[in-house]
Write an enzyme that holds these catalytic residues in place. Structure first.
Site, PDB file in Angstrom:
ATOM      1  N   GLY A 235       3.077  13.275  -3.621  1.00 32.17           N
ATOM      2  CA  GLY A 235       3.342  14.299  -4.555  1.00 32.17           C
ATOM      3  C   GLY A 235       4.305  15.295  -3.749  1.00 32.17           C
ATOM      4  N   GLU A 277      -1.166  10.633   1.303  1.00 29.44           N
ATOM      5  CA  GLU A 277      -0.731   9.314   0.806  1.00 29.44           C
ATOM      6  C   GLU A 277       0.718   9.632   0.359  1.00 29.44           C
ATOM      7  OE1 GLU A 277      -4.882   7.598  -1.231  1.00 29.44           O
ATOM      8  OE2 GLU A 277      -3.406   8.353  -2.570  1.00 29.44           O
ATOM      9  N   GLY A 279       4.488   8.773  -0.374  1.00 24.97           N
ATOM     10  CA  GLY A 279       5.452   7.631  -0.405  1.00 24.97           C
ATOM     11  C   GLY A 279       7.009   8.204  -0.206  1.00 24.97           C
ATOM     12  N   ARG A 280       7.168   8.982  -1.242  1.00 23.71           N
ATOM     13  CA  ARG A 280       8.776   9.487  -1.529  1.00 23.71           C
ATOM     14  C   ARG A 280       8.892  10.514  -0.249  1.00 23.71           C
ATOM     15  NH1 ARG A 280      10.196  10.073  -6.673  1.00 23.71           N
ATOM     16  NH2 ARG A 280       8.060  10.058  -7.287  1.00 23.71           N
ATOM     17  N   ARG A 315      15.318   4.223 -11.515  1.00 24.50           N
ATOM     18  CA  ARG A 315      14.749   5.814 -11.596  1.00 24.50           C
ATOM     19  C   ARG A 315      15.721   6.429 -12.568  1.00 24.50           C
ATOM     20  NH1 ARG A 315      12.142   9.119  -9.165  1.00 24.50           N
ATOM     21  NH2 ARG A 315      14.053   9.952  -8.424  1.00 24.50           N
ATOM     22  N   TYR A 319      13.937   7.558 -15.731  1.00 24.27           N
ATOM     23  CA  TYR A 319      13.268   9.190 -15.770  1.00 24.27           C
ATOM     24  C   TYR A 319      14.480   9.960 -16.132  1.00 24.27           C
ATOM     25  CZ  TYR A 319       9.532   7.332 -12.789  1.00 24.27           C
ATOM     26  OH  TYR A 319       8.535   6.572 -12.393  1.00 24.27           O
ATOM     27  N   CYS A 346      22.813  -5.063 -20.087  1.00 24.29           N
ATOM     28  CA  CYS A 346      23.234  -4.875 -21.621  1.00 24.29           C
ATOM     29  C   CYS A 346      22.258  -3.819 -22.067  1.00 24.29           C
ATOM     30  CB  CYS A 346      23.327  -6.087 -22.283  1.00 24.29           C
ATOM     31  SG  CYS A 346      24.354  -7.335 -21.707  1.00 24.29           S
ATOM     32  N   GLU A 347      22.092  -2.808 -21.523  1.00 21.73           N
ATOM     33  CA  GLU A 347      21.377  -1.512 -21.740  1.00 21.73           C
ATOM     34  C   GLU A 347      22.326  -0.444 -21.582  1.00 21.73           C
ATOM     35  OE1 GLU A 347      18.206  -1.215 -22.804  1.00 21.73           O
ATOM     36  OE2 GLU A 347      17.952  -3.511 -22.931  1.00 21.73           O
TER      37      GLU A 347
HETATM   38  C1  LIG Z   1       2.114   6.599  -6.334  1.00 24.70           C
HETATM   39  C2  LIG Z   1       1.168   7.056  -5.424  1.00 24.70           C
HETATM   40  C3  LIG Z   1       1.147   7.794  -4.227  1.00 24.70           C
HETATM   41  C4  LIG Z   1       2.570   8.232  -3.737  1.00 24.70           C
HETATM   42  O1  LIG Z   1       3.287   9.266  -4.349  1.00 24.70           O
HETATM   43  P1  LIG Z   1       4.733   9.683  -3.823  1.00 24.70           P
HETATM   44  O2  LIG Z   1       5.176  10.503  -5.096  1.00 24.70           O
HETATM   45  O3  LIG Z   1       5.587   8.885  -3.567  1.00 24.70           O
HETATM   46  O4  LIG Z   1       4.337  10.635  -2.697  1.00 24.70           O
HETATM   47  C5  LIG Z   1       0.082   8.333  -3.465  1.00 24.70           C
HETATM   48  N1  LIG Z   1      -1.002   7.863  -4.028  1.00 24.70           N
HETATM   49  C6  LIG Z   1      -1.277   7.194  -5.244  1.00 24.70           C
HETATM   50  C7  LIG Z   1      -2.656   6.639  -5.438  1.00 24.70           C
HETATM   51  C8  LIG Z   1      -0.156   6.876  -5.831  1.00 24.70           C
HETATM   52  O5  LIG Z   1      -0.397   6.297  -7.074  1.00 24.70           O
END
Ligand SMILES: *Cc1c(COP(=O)(O)O)cnc(C)c1O
Length: 419
Positions: A235, A277, A279-280, A315, A319, A346-347
């Site tokens: 997040g 956790e 990712g982004r 994305r 979104y 075709c969207e």
């Molecule tokens: C998607 C997800 C993340 C990573 O979210 P980011 O927005 O990429 O930081 C972490 N934990 C869980 C359980 C997720 O589903």
């Protein structure tokens, strides 16, 4: 201004070998991001980042992160299998899933992953599936209601408000779940929550941490459970728009430390490890989608048609997400032309940009679409028979390595029954 991590000259050399479109990742940037993150949480004993595999499920990326000390956060069978093949095991794997099939719990348990339960009913389901409750276990919390702190419009679509989100347990269920798990033999407890996606605020993690730390103190008093880790999940966002201010992970780490010392330490819980956790935050800015201009079409608007499409980066279509675009070689030219930059699906939502002011574009120009390193290639699909592109790695020595080949028509046909 957003600056690509590759030059036009480099990209033309790369494109001569690997045709566009492709995703390219910056190894040096990934390693730097991991190091800055670890430095921000160095004060916490046992801190670990579990990279959210779903953001960029590429074995070579996972191996780089492993070398930087990261574990992985998996949420499906194939993500667990990929983690296993990349050499992750035991404590290095977090399994944070929801609506979980039995076989996934079974593999997670076999790998010794830390299982993070999304619902109280999963206690019984897990016990029936693997025969017992693991000694170390985590529960996902959902405080309900609304939560507003720095989330973007698009982040809201990913997560929704806690009260409308399908994830996690209520406060009462958390207490009940801990009691039940303890009776069933669990010894080490963790708490997880994910309240807002792509936040651009140094206050998100500290606010979330304070909520979880207070609850940890309560849960310890109510249940006597030994809470050993708290998972702040994902997040933490990135500034997709050039004018947005970036998060400062050092300030974020310091804010979490303050909450830790105010809430956990006085409660005798100064040995709790933290995990994330992300990712982004880890990968998005360290990836570009590179695409070449095929056509220009002038009707009621001026359209630039490129060789990538929403199948390579979903994305914007999904979104309405903003991704910055650099027209390579024209970095200093005035942005005095307004374009829609489109793919070939075709969207009509297959547009990387709408009414975007850019330098004058010629057919054959290379475009860098920024911040595509997370939830980019990973969200790819094959609609309209558009195939997923290659993934390349710009290595720290400046050389480029293919880390996933482009799909071929044979890949696309392989699952069909032909006669
Ligand atoms: C998607 C997800 C993340 C990573 O979210 P980011 O927005 O990429 O930081 C972490 N934990 C869980 C359980 C997720 O589903």
């Amino acid at each position: 201004m957003k600056k690509p991590f590759v030059s036009l000259e480099q990209l033309e050399t790369i494109a001569a070998q690997y045709p566009t479109p492709f995703h390219i990742y910056d190894e040096a940037g990934i390693r730097d991001t991991a190091r800055v993150l670890y430095k921000a949480f160095a004060w916490n004993p046992g801190y670990r980042e579990y990279f959210a595999v779903k953001a960029t499920p590429n074995p070579q990326i996972l191996k780089i992160l492993k070398e930087e000390g990261c574990g992985v956060d998996c949420s499906s069978l194939t993500e667990l299998m990929m983690a296993q093949r990349c050499g992750f095991a035991g404590d290095e794997i977090m399994f944070s899933s929801n609506d979980t099939p039995a076989e996934e719990f079974a593999l997670a348990a076999k790998l010794g992953a830390t299982i993070n339960l999304d619902d109280i009913s999963h206690i019984e389901f897990l016990k029936d599936t693997i025969g017992s409750i693991p000694k170390k276990i985590s529960c996902r919390y959902n405080p309900g209601g609304t939560f507003t702190l720095g989330e973007s419009e698009e982040g809201f679509q990913v997560m929704d408000n806690p009260g409308q989100a399908k994830y996690g347990m209520t406060r009462e269920q958390m207490t009940q779940a801990f009691r039940t798990l303890k009776e069933l033999g669990a010894e080490e407890f963790g708490i997880h929550a994910f309240l807002a996606s792509n936040t651009l605020s140094n206050e998100y993690y500290p606010a979330l941490a304070a909520i979880l730390f207070r609850m940890a103190v309560e849960l310890k008093e109510e249940t006597g459970c030994h809470i050993t880790f708290i998972n702040l999940s994902g997040g933490v966002g990135v500034p997709y728009r050039p004018e947005q201010p970036a998060n400062d992970i050092a300030v974020i780490g310091e804010g979490v430390r303050r909450a830790y010392e105010e809430i956990l330490v006085p409660a005798g819980m100064g040995d709790v490890s933290l995990c994330t956790e992300l990712g982004r935050f880890m990968l998005a800015p360290n990836g570009h989608l590179v695409t070449r201009v095929l056509h220009e079409k002038k009707t009621y608007k001026d359209y630039i048609g490129v060789d990538a499409c929403a199948a390579n980066l979903m994305r914007p279509a999904m979104y309405g997400a903003y991704h910055h675009i650099t027209v390579m070689g024209k970095e200093n030219a005035p942005c005095d032309h307004m374009y829609d930059v489109t793919g070939a699906l075709c969207e009509n939502n297959d547009k990387f940009a709408i009414d975007r002011m850019l330098p004058e574009i010629q057919i054959g120009d290379l475009l860098v679409i920024h911040d595509t390193g997370a939830h980019g290639h990973a969200m790819g699909y094959q609609y309209n028979g558009r195939l997923r592109s290659a993934e390349l790695l710009l290595q720290t020595d400046g050389s480029v390595r293919l880390i996933r080949r482009a799909e071929t028509p044979e890949d696309y046909f392989a699952t069909a029954i032909w006669d």
